[in-house]
Design an enzyme around this catalytic site. Structure first.
Site, mmCIF file in Angstrom:
data_model
loop_
_atom_site.group_PDB
_atom_site.id
_atom_site.type_symbol
_atom_site.label_atom_id
_atom_site.label_comp_id
_atom_site.label_asym_id
_atom_site.label_seq_id
_atom_site.Cartn_x
_atom_site.Cartn_y
_atom_site.Cartn_z
ATOM 1 N N ARG A 59 0.674 -1.262 -0.243
ATOM 2 C CA ARG A 59 -0.421 0.666 0.169
ATOM 3 C C ARG A 59 0.954 0.919 0.643
ATOM 4 O O ARG A 59 0.562 2.409 -0.408
ATOM 5 C CB ARG A 59 -1.128 -0.552 1.349
ATOM 6 C CG ARG A 59 -2.246 -0.917 0.867
ATOM 7 C CD ARG A 59 -2.672 -0.967 2.136
ATOM 8 N NE ARG A 59 -2.070 -1.911 2.772
ATOM 9 C CZ ARG A 59 -2.232 -3.670 3.709
ATOM 10 N NH1 ARG A 59 -2.410 -3.859 2.657
ATOM 11 N NH2 ARG A 59 -1.480 -3.353 4.902
ATOM 12 N N GLU A 96 5.865 -10.902 13.461
ATOM 13 C CA GLU A 96 4.908 -11.503 14.836
ATOM 14 C C GLU A 96 5.135 -13.194 14.296
ATOM 15 O O GLU A 96 5.364 -13.681 15.549
ATOM 16 C CB GLU A 96 3.527 -10.987 14.370
ATOM 17 C CG GLU A 96 2.835 -11.096 15.848
ATOM 18 C CD GLU A 96 1.438 -10.347 15.517
ATOM 19 O OE1 GLU A 96 0.941 -10.998 16.771
ATOM 20 O OE2 GLU A 96 0.460 -10.091 15.024
#
Length: 176
Positions: A59, A96
């Site tokens: 993005r 993560e």
């Protein structure tokens, strides 16, 4: 009067349970919202020397391309490993769950060029920190890092500021 934050929708439990996904596609789809976001991303840098805008996949390409166009400067994509056709340098970083690698063409930024880093979201700061490392390895001087959204509870701003970066975000959301 609407703010940038008003154009961003939240999708609960995406991509995993417990995640509140901040979806900027609704911002991009609205012409007023998109223009507002680009104008506000540009505003702090009016009158500053910027030679290149770097967008972080994916993005950040949309936002960074529009910002570079408005500034009349070049745009440089930092992509996931294996997506760029030319000679690249790479940087790994932690996610993560696991690790990832980003790359940039080795001739995309010249030593001493002033660079603005742009992305949609600042969470843990891992992707941005990896991008910053690539830019600095090429000799680029980072003017600032600009994001539409900051998730302050995840600590990305602190990570980037500890690296000496100026950080600008248009809005923030609490939690993950």
């Amino acid at each position: 009067m609407k703010t940038v934050q008003d154009y961003i929708r939240t999708i609960v439990d995406f991509p995993h349970e417990g995640i509140m996904f901040r979806d900027v596609t609704t911002l991009f789809a609205d012409p007023r919202g998109f223009r507002m976001a680009i104008d506000q991303l540009l505003h702090p840098y009016a009158g500053q020397q910027i030679d290149k805008v770097v967008g972080l996949e994916a993005r950040g390409f949309i936002l960074g391309g529009a910002v570079a166009h408005q500034l009349t400067v070049g745009f440089v994509p930092i992509r996931k490993k294996g997506k760029l056709p030319g000679t690249t340098i790479s940087q790994d970083y932690k996610l993560e769950y696991g690790e990832a690698i980003v790359e940039v063409h080795d001739d995309a930024i010249q030593p001493g060029e002033k660079v603005l880093v742009v992305d949609d979201l600042l969470a843990t700061g891992g992707t941005a920190a990896a991008g910053i490392s690539l830019i600095e390895r090429l000799g680029g001087e980072i003017v600032s890092c600009a994001f539409v959204i900051d998730l302050p509870d995840l600590g990305g701003r602190a990570v980037l500021e500890k690296m000496g970066m100026d950080v600008h975000a248009l809005c923030s959301f609490e939690g993950a």
